[in-house]
Design an enzyme around this catalytic site. Structure first.
Site, PDB file in Angstrom:
ATOM      1  N   ASN A 167      40.723  30.578  28.099  1.00 17.82           N
ATOM      2  CA  ASN A 167      39.959  29.358  28.429  1.00 17.82           C
ATOM      3  C   ASN A 167      38.539  29.383  27.867  1.00 17.82           C
ATOM      4  O   ASN A 167      38.020  28.365  27.441  1.00 17.82           O
ATOM      5  CB  ASN A 167      39.959  29.092  29.940  1.00 17.82           C
ATOM      6  CG  ASN A 167      39.407  30.249  30.733  1.00 17.82           C
ATOM      7  OD1 ASN A 167      39.409  31.394  30.285  1.00 17.82           O
ATOM      8  ND2 ASN A 167      38.932  29.961  31.927  1.00 17.82           N
TER       9      ASN A 167
ATOM     10  N   GLU B 130      37.623  39.807  37.124  1.00 20.64           N
ATOM     11  CA  GLU B 130      37.087  38.434  37.216  1.00 20.64           C
ATOM     12  C   GLU B 130      38.293  37.523  37.335  1.00 20.64           C
ATOM     13  O   GLU B 130      38.941  37.199  36.337  1.00 20.64           O
ATOM     14  CB  GLU B 130      36.285  38.088  35.952  1.00 20.64           C
ATOM     15  CG  GLU B 130      35.044  38.916  35.741  1.00 20.64           C
ATOM     16  CD  GLU B 130      33.926  38.572  36.699  1.00 20.64           C
ATOM     17  OE1 GLU B 130      34.064  37.606  37.480  1.00 20.64           O
ATOM     18  OE2 GLU B 130      32.924  39.304  36.700  1.00 20.64           O
TER      19      GLU B 130
ATOM     20  N   CYS C  81      37.578  28.924  35.564  1.00 16.97           N
ATOM     21  CA  CYS C  81      37.762  29.604  36.852  1.00 16.97           C
ATOM     22  C   CYS C  81      36.784  29.118  37.909  1.00 16.97           C
ATOM     23  O   CYS C  81      37.087  29.147  39.086  1.00 16.97           O
ATOM     24  CB  CYS C  81      37.688  31.119  36.678  1.00 16.97           C
ATOM     25  SG  CYS C  81      36.183  31.660  35.882  1.00 16.97           S
TER      26      CYS C  81
ATOM     27  N   GLU D  47      29.615  40.474  36.066  1.00 16.12           N
ATOM     28  CA  GLU D  47      29.247  40.526  34.649  1.00 16.12           C
ATOM     29  C   GLU D  47      27.962  39.728  34.498  1.00 16.12           C
ATOM     30  O   GLU D  47      27.782  38.708  35.168  1.00 16.12           O
ATOM     31  CB  GLU D  47      30.368  39.936  33.790  1.00 16.12           C
ATOM     32  CG  GLU D  47      31.632  40.788  33.866  1.00 16.12           C
ATOM     33  CD  GLU D  47      32.784  40.288  33.008  1.00 16.12           C
ATOM     34  OE1 GLU D  47      32.836  39.087  32.709  1.00 16.12           O
ATOM     35  OE2 GLU D  47      33.635  41.122  32.656  1.00 16.12           O
TER      36      GLU D  47
HETATM   37  P1  NAD Z   1      48.945  33.948  33.255  1.00 17.30           P
HETATM   38  O1  NAD Z   1      48.642  34.453  34.611  1.00 17.30           O
HETATM   39  O2  NAD Z   1      50.258  34.220  32.644  1.00 17.30           O
HETATM   40  O3  NAD Z   1      47.855  34.509  32.203  1.00 17.30           O
HETATM   41  C1  NAD Z   1      46.466  34.457  32.425  1.00 17.30           C
HETATM   42  C2  NAD Z   1      45.823  35.404  31.419  1.00 17.30           C
HETATM   43  O4  NAD Z   1      46.181  36.737  31.723  1.00 17.30           O
HETATM   44  C3  NAD Z   1      46.319  35.193  29.989  1.00 17.30           C
HETATM   45  O5  NAD Z   1      45.232  35.368  29.112  1.00 17.30           O
HETATM   46  C4  NAD Z   1      47.367  36.278  29.765  1.00 17.30           C
HETATM   47  O6  NAD Z   1      47.437  36.703  28.423  1.00 17.30           O
HETATM   48  C5  NAD Z   1      46.857  37.387  30.628  1.00 17.30           C
HETATM   49  N1  NAD Z   1      47.906  38.212  31.185  1.00 17.30           N
HETATM   50  C6  NAD Z   1      49.032  37.802  31.827  1.00 17.30           C
HETATM   51  N2  NAD Z   1      49.756  38.856  32.235  1.00 17.30           N
HETATM   52  C7  NAD Z   1      49.078  39.975  31.832  1.00 17.30           C
HETATM   53  C8  NAD Z   1      49.300  41.366  31.968  1.00 17.30           C
HETATM   54  N3  NAD Z   1      50.355  41.856  32.639  1.00 17.30           N
HETATM   55  N4  NAD Z   1      48.407  42.221  31.415  1.00 17.30           N
HETATM   56  C9  NAD Z   1      47.303  41.771  30.770  1.00 17.30           C
HETATM   57  N5  NAD Z   1      47.033  40.446  30.620  1.00 17.30           N
HETATM   58  C10 NAD Z   1      47.902  39.562  31.152  1.00 17.30           C
HETATM   59  O7  NAD Z   1      48.722  32.387  33.296  1.00 17.30           O
HETATM   60  P2  NAD Z   1      48.434  31.304  32.178  1.00 17.30           P
HETATM   61  O8  NAD Z   1      49.502  30.255  32.232  1.00 17.30           O
HETATM   62  O9  NAD Z   1      48.103  31.895  30.858  1.00 17.30           O
HETATM   63  O10 NAD Z   1      47.115  30.742  32.787  1.00 17.30           O
HETATM   64  C11 NAD Z   1      47.103  30.017  33.996  1.00 17.30           C
HETATM   65  C12 NAD Z   1      46.534  30.784  35.135  1.00 17.30           C
HETATM   66  O11 NAD Z   1      45.722  31.867  34.714  1.00 17.30           O
HETATM   67  C13 NAD Z   1      45.632  29.862  35.908  1.00 17.30           C
HETATM   68  O12 NAD Z   1      46.296  29.389  37.047  1.00 17.30           O
HETATM   69  C14 NAD Z   1      44.428  30.682  36.250  1.00 17.30           C
HETATM   70  O13 NAD Z   1      44.504  31.115  37.580  1.00 17.30           O
HETATM   71  C15 NAD Z   1      44.500  31.903  35.409  1.00 17.30           C
HETATM   72  N6  NAD Z   1      43.398  32.047  34.452  1.00 17.30           N
HETATM   73  C16 NAD Z   1      42.197  32.428  34.940  1.00 17.30           C
HETATM   74  C17 NAD Z   1      41.134  32.588  34.072  1.00 17.30           C
HETATM   75  C18 NAD Z   1      39.775  32.999  34.567  1.00 17.30           C
HETATM   76  O14 NAD Z   1      38.796  32.777  33.886  1.00 17.30           O
HETATM   77  N7  NAD Z   1      39.668  33.663  35.725  1.00 17.30           N
HETATM   78  C19 NAD Z   1      41.310  32.348  32.724  1.00 17.30           C
HETATM   79  C20 NAD Z   1      42.571  31.965  32.258  1.00 17.30           C
HETATM   80  C21 NAD Z   1      43.619  31.827  33.130  1.00 17.30           C
END
Ligand code: NAD
Length: 491
Positions: free
Chosen positions: A166, A264, A298, A472
């Protein structure tokens, strides 16, 4: 809402996207028969690049080179680390237009937002360049005259970092600058869906003269890479930005090997608008903030609690301003909200809307996909949504704003604090008693009153409860990357 002109969008094209690669031991690596993954422009579904996945041998090489580089980097002068971080800040500004354009291509956010993200990150580099020269220990007064007691702060070692799509530049540079500034080395796996920013960061550190192995970039299946790196005895520290469920998994694995973590994670940020607020100003500010990056933030405001007397005025103004949010390809000059970053986010948004309407919620505007090519979802305002609906309890991470009324301070604080999240929070009021009550009463890592002022380089960013561990930015930024060593000496 408006939709940007299609012919204007397609004329802009996807040409000259970043050359994607791994970065290991100072080398940019692609091809060589490695598995590759398509990178897709979410505005039109076109493949714009091929991302090489790291093989097991690549991961081992990254681990070895990070370990070897740590032996000399930990002894490097803070002046030298500072020089490199400053140089990267300078290069970031110089290259911001190209890097920003590539972020719009692979992630979808409007170009001005993407360039803004990159430029603001030069400040993160500068902050870490300044602060790394002030990683002080201390001398503790001894009980005996011939004893000297000291506290030293030493870099932890090799760090493994996992960052999301994001804010693909911002999330990565915060971890990299903190690790490198502290004297650690780092292996980062950025977001496979939006990888150009992390590759661009590696190029800048390379050009700034960072020694080989201090920074390594790998790509692959997220769960496989994180599992391999976290289990490695070489890795001493894990830093992740992403969802709460994934954060819990990675923290549990790190805990099983007793490794330090910075987490985070997601939030579900309450906004409290009191009767005494400047209601129209609050609505105008909140529309702009809510639909920034299509709500995929987030700290996005996600639960809107409006005090009863201000409710109708706030909602009317919020809807009026939401209608003016122009949705389109992020490269088009007048776009205010781009597509969702992935196709998978579209059914996720519909689920929130369907659940809300099934429970009596009303769609005031939006609530649907916009049709045509690309992952465009309409900016959505929901009202009459019960507190136990999905959109009020799970992080929507998209362009949906549920608005509900509240009666008094104690009630709204109870509702705002009812979830396991504790990342950010917002309040609008002209009454100092209300302002003080929300500062003290909200369970959140960040509280913004009458404006949005978080996520600056000099301020700590982080969540409490299930939203994370550690901060951070701010002078706290190096805490997660340093060990504390106590030394006592008698003559
Ligand atoms: P997701 O949970 O599959 O992935 C979120 C992020 O985590 C992605 O960048 C993915 O590559 C990474 N990821 C997933 N599984 C991982 C693992 N086992 N090891 C290391 N990295 C891993 O979900 P998504 O569809 O990509 O994103 C949607 C959800 O992710 C949202 O509902 C939101 O809660 C969360 N999100 C949060 C942030 C944040 O800034 N905190 C950023 C992006 C996504």
């Amino acid at each position: 809402m408006n939709t940007a002109n299609k012919s204007e969008q397609s004329a802009l094209g996807d040409a000259a996207y970043e050359q994607l690669c791994l970065y290991i031991d100072g080398e940019f690596i692609a091809g060589g028969g490695r598995k590759e993954q398509d990178v897709v422009n979410p505005a039109n579904g076109r493949v714009i690049g091929k991302l090489p996945h790291a093989s097991k041998e690549d991961l081992d090489r990254a681990l070895q080179s990070a370990q070897k580089a740590f032996e000399s980097w930990k002894k490097s002068s803070p002046l030298e680390r500072s020089r490199i971080l400053r140089k990267v800040a300078e290069l970031t500004r110089e290259r911001s237009k190209d890097i920003g354009r590539n972020i719009t291509l692979d992630m979808g956010k409007p170009l001005a937002e993407a360039i803004g993200e990159v430029v603001s990150c030069s400040e993160h580099c500068e902050w870490h360049a300044e602060e790394c020269r002030r990683i002080y220990g201390r001398v503790i007064p001894p009980r005996l005259p011939n004893v000297r007691q000291m506290v030293l702060r030493e870099p932890i070692g090799v760090c493994a970092a996992f960052t999301p799509w994001n804010f693909p530049y911002n999330q990565a540079i915060r971890k990299i600058a903190a690790a490198i500034g502290a004297g650690c080395t780092i292996i980062i796996k950025g977001p496979e869906d939006a990888p150009s920013a992390v590759v661009a960061i590696a190029r800048m550190f390379h050009d700034a003269g960072l020694p080989p192995g201090v920074l390594n970039v790998v790509w692959g299946v997220p769960a496989e890479i994180s599992d391999y790196l976290i289990r490695s005895p070489i890795v001493q520290k894990v830093s992740f930005t992403g969802s709460v469920p994934v954060g819990k998994q990675l923290a549990a694995l790190a805990g099983a090997h007793m490794k330090r973590v910075t987490m985070e994670l997601g939030g579900h940020s309450p906004v409290i608008v009191f009767d005494d607020a400047e209601v129209e100003r609050a609505a105008d500010m909140l529309v702009a903030f809510k639909f920034r990056n299509a709500g995929q933030v987030c700290v996005s405001p996600t639960r809107f609690y409006i005090q009863q007397q201000a409710y109708d005025r706030f909602v009317a103004r919020f809807i009026e301003k939401t209608k003016a949010v122009k949705v389109g390809d992020g490269l088009a000059a007048d776009t205010k909200m781009g597509p969702l970053a992935h196709l998978r986010r579209m059914p996720a948004m519909l689920k929130f809307v369907e659940d809300a309407t099934a429970r009596g919620g009303r769609i005031e505007i939006g609530g649907e996909a916009l049709g045509g090519e690309g992952n465009f979802f309409a900016p959505t305002v929901l009202t009459n949504v019960p507190d136990d609906s999905m959109v009020m309890t799970s992080e929507p991470f998209g362009p949906i704003a549920p608005c509900v009324p509240f009666k008094d301070l104690d009630e709204v604080l109870g509702r705002a604090n009812a979830l396991p999240y504790g990342l950010s929070s917002y309040a609008f009021t002209t009454n100092t008693k209300n302002a003080l009550a929300v500062q003290n009463g909200l369970q959140a890592g960040m509280v913004n009153i009458n404006h949005f002022g978080q996520a600056l380089a000099e301020t700590p960013f982080g969540g409490i409860k299930e939203s994370g561990i550690g901060s951070e930015g701010g002078f706290e930024t190096f805490d997660g990357y340093l060990n504390t060593k106590f030394v006592t000496q008698m003559d």
